[in-house]
Structures are given as structure tokens and as C-alpha cells.
Design an enzyme around this catalytic site. Structure first.
Site, PDB file in Angstrom:
ATOM      1  N   ARG A 121      66.139 -14.664 -46.591  1.00 36.41           N
ATOM      2  CA  ARG A 121      66.329 -16.169 -46.345  1.00 36.41           C
ATOM      3  C   ARG A 121      66.897 -17.060 -47.403  1.00 36.41           C
ATOM      4  NH1 ARG A 121      60.920 -14.943 -44.443  1.00 36.41           N
ATOM      5  NH2 ARG A 121      61.054 -14.774 -42.065  1.00 36.41           N
ATOM      6  N   LYS A 143      80.255 -24.931 -46.893  1.00 36.67           N
ATOM      7  CA  LYS A 143      80.235 -24.323 -45.512  1.00 36.67           C
ATOM      8  C   LYS A 143      80.735 -22.864 -45.582  1.00 36.67           C
ATOM      9  CE  LYS A 143      82.083 -28.197 -42.460  1.00 36.67           C
ATOM     10  NZ  LYS A 143      83.206 -28.616 -41.804  1.00 36.67           N
ATOM     11  N   GLU A 185      96.073 -28.793 -48.615  1.00 31.03           N
ATOM     12  CA  GLU A 185      94.763 -29.252 -48.757  1.00 31.03           C
ATOM     13  C   GLU A 185      94.820 -30.324 -49.813  1.00 31.03           C
ATOM     14  OE1 GLU A 185      92.732 -28.616 -46.228  1.00 31.03           O
ATOM     15  OE2 GLU A 185      93.112 -26.812 -45.527  1.00 31.03           O
ATOM     16  N   LYS A 227      86.532 -34.373 -52.620  1.00 29.44           N
ATOM     17  CA  LYS A 227      85.723 -33.607 -51.806  1.00 29.44           C
ATOM     18  C   LYS A 227      84.350 -33.579 -52.196  1.00 29.44           C
ATOM     19  CE  LYS A 227      84.697 -29.562 -49.020  1.00 29.44           C
ATOM     20  NZ  LYS A 227      85.157 -28.388 -48.259  1.00 29.44           N
ATOM     21  N   GLU A 237      78.117 -33.142 -42.134  1.00 32.27           N
ATOM     22  CA  GLU A 237      79.159 -33.722 -41.246  1.00 32.27           C
ATOM     23  C   GLU A 237      78.348 -34.214 -40.027  1.00 32.27           C
ATOM     24  OE1 GLU A 237      82.543 -30.866 -40.893  1.00 32.27           O
ATOM     25  OE2 GLU A 237      83.114 -31.718 -39.244  1.00 32.27           O
ATOM     26  N   ARG A 242      82.570 -36.505 -43.388  1.00 34.75           N
ATOM     27  CA  ARG A 242      82.981 -35.445 -43.673  1.00 34.75           C
ATOM     28  C   ARG A 242      84.194 -34.801 -42.710  1.00 34.75           C
ATOM     29  NH1 ARG A 242      79.869 -29.883 -46.175  1.00 34.75           N
ATOM     30  NH2 ARG A 242      81.881 -28.748 -46.367  1.00 34.75           N
ATOM     31  N   ASN A 246      88.886 -32.975 -41.791  1.00 38.34           N
ATOM     32  CA  ASN A 246      89.558 -32.198 -40.618  1.00 38.34           C
ATOM     33  C   ASN A 246      90.875 -32.945 -40.419  1.00 38.34           C
ATOM     34  OD1 ASN A 246      87.788 -30.500 -40.470  1.00 38.34           O
ATOM     35  ND2 ASN A 246      86.355 -31.734 -39.067  1.00 38.34           N
ATOM     36  N   HIS A 249      94.101 -30.830 -38.930  1.00 37.60           N
ATOM     37  CA  HIS A 249      93.156 -29.560 -38.450  1.00 37.60           C
ATOM     38  C   HIS A 249      93.187 -29.254 -37.077  1.00 37.60           C
ATOM     39  CE1 HIS A 249      92.076 -29.279 -42.632  1.00 37.60           C
ATOM     40  NE2 HIS A 249      91.416 -28.184 -42.632  1.00 37.60           N
ATOM     41  N   HIS A 253      94.950 -26.437 -35.721  1.00 34.83           N
ATOM     42  CA  HIS A 253      94.364 -25.377 -35.045  1.00 34.83           C
ATOM     43  C   HIS A 253      94.865 -24.784 -33.886  1.00 34.83           C
ATOM     44  CE1 HIS A 253      90.830 -23.326 -33.808  1.00 34.83           C
ATOM     45  NE2 HIS A 253      91.022 -23.698 -32.585  1.00 34.83           N
ATOM     46  N   HIS A 267      96.653 -20.856 -42.353  1.00 32.07           N
ATOM     47  CA  HIS A 267      96.025 -22.073 -42.245  1.00 32.07           C
ATOM     48  C   HIS A 267      96.458 -23.187 -42.892  1.00 32.07           C
ATOM     49  CE1 HIS A 267      92.717 -24.470 -41.573  1.00 32.07           C
ATOM     50  NE2 HIS A 267      92.375 -24.636 -42.966  1.00 32.07           N
TER      51      HIS A 267
HETATM   52  P1  NAD Z   1      92.317 -15.722 -48.534  1.00 37.23           P
HETATM   53  O1  NAD Z   1      91.067 -15.643 -48.944  1.00 37.23           O
HETATM   54  O2  NAD Z   1      92.588 -14.631 -47.271  1.00 37.23           O
HETATM   55  O3  NAD Z   1      93.644 -15.248 -49.649  1.00 37.23           O
HETATM   56  C1  NAD Z   1      94.876 -15.239 -49.388  1.00 37.23           C
HETATM   57  C2  NAD Z   1      95.517 -14.044 -49.790  1.00 37.23           C
HETATM   58  O4  NAD Z   1      95.716 -14.234 -51.161  1.00 37.23           O
HETATM   59  C3  NAD Z   1      94.734 -12.728 -49.708  1.00 37.23           C
HETATM   60  O5  NAD Z   1      95.711 -11.676 -49.210  1.00 37.23           O
HETATM   61  C4  NAD Z   1      93.972 -12.633 -51.039  1.00 37.23           C
HETATM   62  O6  NAD Z   1      93.851 -11.067 -51.290  1.00 37.23           O
HETATM   63  C5  NAD Z   1      95.198 -12.924 -51.812  1.00 37.23           C
HETATM   64  N1  NAD Z   1      94.816 -13.468 -52.816  1.00 37.23           N
HETATM   65  C6  NAD Z   1      93.668 -14.495 -53.321  1.00 37.23           C
HETATM   66  N2  NAD Z   1      93.702 -14.880 -54.563  1.00 37.23           N
HETATM   67  C7  NAD Z   1      94.614 -14.412 -55.208  1.00 37.23           C
HETATM   68  C8  NAD Z   1      95.130 -14.353 -56.484  1.00 37.23           C
HETATM   69  N3  NAD Z   1      94.871 -15.059 -57.552  1.00 37.23           N
HETATM   70  N4  NAD Z   1      96.137 -13.592 -56.848  1.00 37.23           N
HETATM   71  C9  NAD Z   1      97.043 -12.625 -55.905  1.00 37.23           C
HETATM   72  N5  NAD Z   1      96.651 -12.784 -54.750  1.00 37.23           N
HETATM   73  C10 NAD Z   1      95.381 -13.641 -54.485  1.00 37.23           C
HETATM   74  O7  NAD Z   1      92.911 -16.951 -47.958  1.00 37.23           O
HETATM   75  P2  NAD Z   1      92.347 -18.557 -48.367  1.00 37.23           P
HETATM   76  O8  NAD Z   1      93.542 -19.524 -48.070  1.00 37.23           O
HETATM   77  O9  NAD Z   1      92.128 -18.835 -49.789  1.00 37.23           O
HETATM   78  O10 NAD Z   1      91.050 -18.840 -47.401  1.00 37.23           O
HETATM   79  C11 NAD Z   1      91.389 -19.038 -46.074  1.00 37.23           C
HETATM   80  C12 NAD Z   1      89.970 -19.059 -45.264  1.00 37.23           C
HETATM   81  O11 NAD Z   1      89.205 -19.888 -45.956  1.00 37.23           O
HETATM   82  C13 NAD Z   1      89.825 -19.060 -44.068  1.00 37.23           C
HETATM   83  O12 NAD Z   1      88.998 -18.133 -43.613  1.00 37.23           O
HETATM   84  C14 NAD Z   1      89.393 -20.647 -43.522  1.00 37.23           C
HETATM   85  O13 NAD Z   1      88.663 -20.597 -42.621  1.00 37.23           O
HETATM   86  C15 NAD Z   1      88.452 -20.769 -45.034  1.00 37.23           C
HETATM   87  N6  NAD Z   1      88.119 -22.250 -45.445  1.00 37.23           N
HETATM   88  C16 NAD Z   1      86.969 -22.542 -45.499  1.00 37.23           C
HETATM   89  C17 NAD Z   1      86.910 -23.841 -45.719  1.00 37.23           C
HETATM   90  C18 NAD Z   1      85.207 -24.102 -46.243  1.00 37.23           C
HETATM   91  O14 NAD Z   1      85.023 -25.184 -46.446  1.00 37.23           O
HETATM   92  N7  NAD Z   1      84.247 -23.068 -46.313  1.00 37.23           N
HETATM   93  C19 NAD Z   1      87.568 -24.732 -45.915  1.00 37.23           C
HETATM   94  C20 NAD Z   1      88.909 -24.238 -45.857  1.00 37.23           C
HETATM   95  C21 NAD Z   1      89.259 -22.875 -45.250  1.00 37.23           C
HETATM   96  N1  GLY Z   2      86.954 -27.943 -45.130  1.00 38.16           N
HETATM   97  C1  GLY Z   2      86.385 -28.890 -44.598  1.00 38.16           C
HETATM   98  C2  GLY Z   2      84.991 -29.074 -44.869  1.00 38.16           C
HETATM   99  O1  GLY Z   2      84.426 -28.609 -46.023  1.00 38.16           O
HETATM  100  O2  GLY Z   2      84.236 -29.931 -44.332  1.00 38.16           O
END
Ligand code: NAD
Ligand code: GLY
Length: 368
Positions: A121, A143, A185, A227, A237, A242, A246, A249, A253, A267
Site C-alpha cells: 500500500r 504522476k 518541455e 512545475k 489536476e 496543472r 498539457n 499535448h 498526442h 513524445h
Molecule cells: P525514456 O525513459 O524512454 O528514455 C529515453 C531513452 O534514453 C531510453 O532509451 C533510455 O535508455 C535512454 N537514456 C536515458 N537516460 C540516458 C542517459 N543519461 N544516457 C544515455 N541514454 C539514456 O524516455 P523519457 O523521454 O525520459 O520519458 C518518456 C516517458 O515519460 C513516457 O512514458 C511518458 O509517458 C513519461 N512522462 C511522464 C510524465 C509524468 O509526469 N509522470 C511527464 C512526461 C512524460
Molecule cells: N506532465 C504533466 C504533469 O505532470 O501534470
């Protein structure tokens, strides 16, 4: 080092930003690592680049890393990897008061945070974001999510980390394309609420992307502070604030969906194009000058990002893109809220957008 407090009621934490934080991980965690074995979730690429630094930092302080190394990429945000990660945490005998480390980009942060939110939990976790996107966005705000066959991020929870350590050194090994995707971003914070920061990006974005250390620290710290202000005011949100995060987005999307959520469009690349579209759509509605919208497109083009959807070879019309939007999780009782702009730095939530008008607008953009 910059320290940004995220003052969420009942779950306040710090985001520390600087160079070399991973090498001094245990000191920064200040007493949070209670046991000799420390569970670390990461992906294979990040492990190859930064695993030894984390391993040594733990070892030198008398700890031992217990690694869970996932395949890189979006596919790891799955039910299967979630279940396997939770089972692994149980096998590691992680307790509710223990911290799990999430070393990676948004994929690892989202999956690990979600696993932590449901383990017994809720156990604690620390974000060690290794992409620019994760440092300025996904590691902050709580998130967490996985994807399902029905769509991206459809199953998840709000679960705040106890600490975020954004080590700027990790950006040196990040592929340029991923760096640029994260940069979208960064620019978003300027466009949604801070015209001066957009001006700063215009003047310093290229240097920051090329490795200028003070510019990197400023960009990440400024983004995280923006942020933090937003999630402090509207953690779940529910207040329409918040939701401004987006910006770009909803359009983005649709572009990601049309390209099959594949490497064809990352993305952040979709978000950059989506912000150009949101600005041009706002201009078409008479809300802001078209020159400002074109300025945004020019900025992305100047740093080397795609800024015109006509160049994507999407092979579809505006209606097809709007159809993707209807599956957006932001759909609310049959309407789709759009983040539009009254100018650079003046985003707002519009609930009266006619989707036929959006389709016409996209037809024109696809022909541009
Ligand atoms: P990712 O985590 O897939 O990383 C991108 C690529 O870079 C991967 O191949 C990874 O192995 C590589 N990588 C990461 N760090 C590295 C480094 N320092 N050196 C070399 N390679 C490295 O992608 P991302 O863009 O970081 O994240 C995308 C994800 O984040 C999506 O799933 C999206 O939905 C999510 N997201 C979440 C939120 C949130 O608020 N939680 C906000 C925006 C995006
Ligand atoms: N990335 C959008 C949020 O955190 O709300």
C-alpha cells in the site's frame, strides 16, 4: 547546486540539481537508505552508462545495489513489467519505510513510482532522472503510470517521491535527439506562463543544448521551480491549473497516435509540434498574433527540431488526427479541453473548442 522545494501538503520533498550528484548519492539521501541492500530499478542503456557510478557511490558508503534492469523503451511501462517489479521488490523484502531508487528516464520513473505506490500500500522512492525530460517534468509532481493496450498512461497513481536528484552530468551521455525532446518541455514552461523564460530559451537554448553548464543548471532549475509551483497549487489536476502542463499535448498526442507511438516521433517531439499547433490555432481564433505563433515554430527549427507537421509525411487528414484526440484521457463528459494561448506565456484552458474547426485547421497545417 540548486535546491527547489516541492511543498506538497503531507509529502514535501526537494529537487536537487547539480553536477556529480549521483557520485555522492548516499550523502544526498541523508539517512533515507536504512538497509545495506538498496533496490535500484533502471534500464539497460542507463545501467551501461551510469550503473557503475551508482554502484560505487553505494558501495563506498557501505551499501550494496540490488539491480532490476529493464529493457529500454516505452514497452517496459507494462502490466507484465509492473507485476515482475513488484514481485522483485517483495523478494527483496522492501518495507514501507524503505526507499526504492528509480535511475532512468520517464519510463523508469513512471514504472518504479507506480510499483512503489502499490507495494504494501505504498513504499517510498527516490527519483534519479537521467533524461532532460525526466529532470524537468516526469520526476517531479508524483504522476506515475503504465500503458495498456487501450492507451498510454491509462493506469497509474499519484505518488510523490521523497527526493529527486537531477545530476546534470547524465545529460552528457544522452543522445541528442532525446535531449531535444526534453527541451520541448523546458520551452513549455516559458510558453505556458513565463514570456521572459521563453526569451531566455530563445537567447540561450542552443548553448544549453550544446553543453553550457550554467545554462543547463538554470534551465532545469527554472523548469522544476515552475512545475513545483503548479503541482503545489493543484496536485491532483482538479483545479484547471496543472492541466496547463498539457500545453501542446492534445495536438501532440494525436501526432504520436498517428505515428503509432513509435520512434518516428518521440513524445517531446510531438509536444514541440503540438505547441506550435496550439499557438497557431489560438492565432487563428484571434487570441494571439500569428507572428508570435510563428516565432515559436522558428525557435524549434533553429535548435534543430521539426516544427511543421507537413514535414512528417503523416498521410492522413485533419479528421483522422481529431479522431485520435477523442481517445485522449483528458476527454471530460464528451468535451475535450484544449490548452490555448492568449500570447506567449499566457496559456489557458478552453472548453469550447469545436472539433470540426480543429480538423479544418489541421488540414491547412498538413498542406502548409
Ligand atoms: P525514456 O525513459 O524512454 O528514455 C529515453 C531513452 O534514453 C531510453 O532509451 C533510455 O535508455 C535512454 N537514456 C536515458 N537516460 C540516458 C542517459 N543519461 N544516457 C544515455 N541514454 C539514456 O524516455 P523519457 O523521454 O525520459 O520519458 C518518456 C516517458 O515519460 C513516457 O512514458 C511518458 O509517458 C513519461 N512522462 C511522464 C510524465 C509524468 O509526469 N509522470 C511527464 C512526461 C512524460
Ligand atoms: N506532465 C504533466 C504533469 O505532470 O501534470
Amino acid at each position: 547546486m540548486a535546491v527547489i522545494p516541492v511543498d506538497i501538503a503531507g509529502a514535501p520533498y526537494e529537487v536537487r540539481i547539480g553536477t556529480g550528484l549521483l557520485a555522492n548519492l548516499v550523502e544526498h539521501c541523508s539517512g533515507r537508505l536504512r538497509k545495506r541492500r538498496v533496490p535500484v530499478v533502471t534500464d539497460a542503456r542507463v545501467h551501461a552508462a551510469w550503473g557503475a557510478v551508482v554502484e560505487n557511490a553505494l558501495h563506498q558508503a557501505g551499501h550494496e545495489a540490488a539491480w532490476r534492469i529493464l529493457p529500454p523503451g516505452e514497452a517496459s511501462k507494462s502490466w507484465d513489467q509492473l507485476a515482475a517489479t513488484v514481485d522483485w521488490l517483495l523478494a527483496e523484502e522492501v518495507e514501507r519505510g524503505d526507499h526504492v531508487l528509480a535511475l532512468g528516464g520517464g519510463v523508469i520513473g513512471d514504472l518504479t513510482g507506480f510499483a512503489a505506490s502499490i507495494l504494501k500500500r505504498g513504499c517510498k522512492f527516490i527519483q534519479l532522472p537521467t533524461t532532460l525530460l525526466a529532470q524537468v517534468d516526469s520526476s517531479v509532481g508524483g504522476k506515475t503510470a503504465i500503458n495498456t493496450p487501450a492507451g498510454k498512461n491509462l493506469v497509474g497513481a499519484f505518488h510523490q517521491p521523497s527526493l529527486v536528484l537531477a545530476d546534470l552530468a547524465v545529460l552528457d551521455t544522452l543522445p541528442r535527439r532525446e535531449l531535444l525532446a526534453g527541451y520541448a518541455e523546458v520551452v513549455k514552461y516559458g510558453l505556458l506562463g513565463d514570456a521572459d523564460f521563453f526569451q531566455w530559451c530563445d537567447a540561450n537554448g542552443a548553448a544549453m543544448l550544446n553543453g553550457d553548464a550554467p545554462a543547463r543548471e538554470y534551465a532545469v532549475a527554472h523548469s522544476v521551480a515552475a512545475k513545483a509551483r503548479i503541482v503545489q497549487a493543484d496536485e491532483k489536476e482538479t483545479l484547471g491549473l496543472r492541466a496547463l502542463l498539457n500545453l501542446g499535448h492534445t495536438f501532440g498526442h494525436a501526432l504520436e497516435a498517428q505515428t503509432g507511438f513509435s520512434d518516428r516521433l518521440l513524445h517531446g517531439e510531438g509536444v514541440a509540434l503540438g505547441m506550435v499547433l496550439a499557438a497557431r490555432f489560438s492565432a487563428r481564433r484571434g487570441l494571439m498574433p500569428m507572428a508570435s505563433a510563428d516565432h515559436i515554430a522558428r525557435h524549434f527549427a533553429e535548435v534543430g527540431m521539426a516544427s511543421e507537421i507537413a514535414t512528417l509525411g503523416l498521410n492522413c487528414d485533419g479528421k483522422a488526427l481529431v479522431a485520435h484526440m477523442l481517445h485522449d484521457k483528458k476527454m471530460d463528459a464528451g468535451t475535450l479541453p484544449f490548452v490555448l494561448m492568449r500570447g506567449i506565456g499566457e496559456a489557458f484552458l478552453a472548453r469550447d473548442v469545436d472539433l470540426d474547426e480543429v480538423a479544418d485547421f489541421l488540414d491547412a497545417e498538413l498542406q502548409r
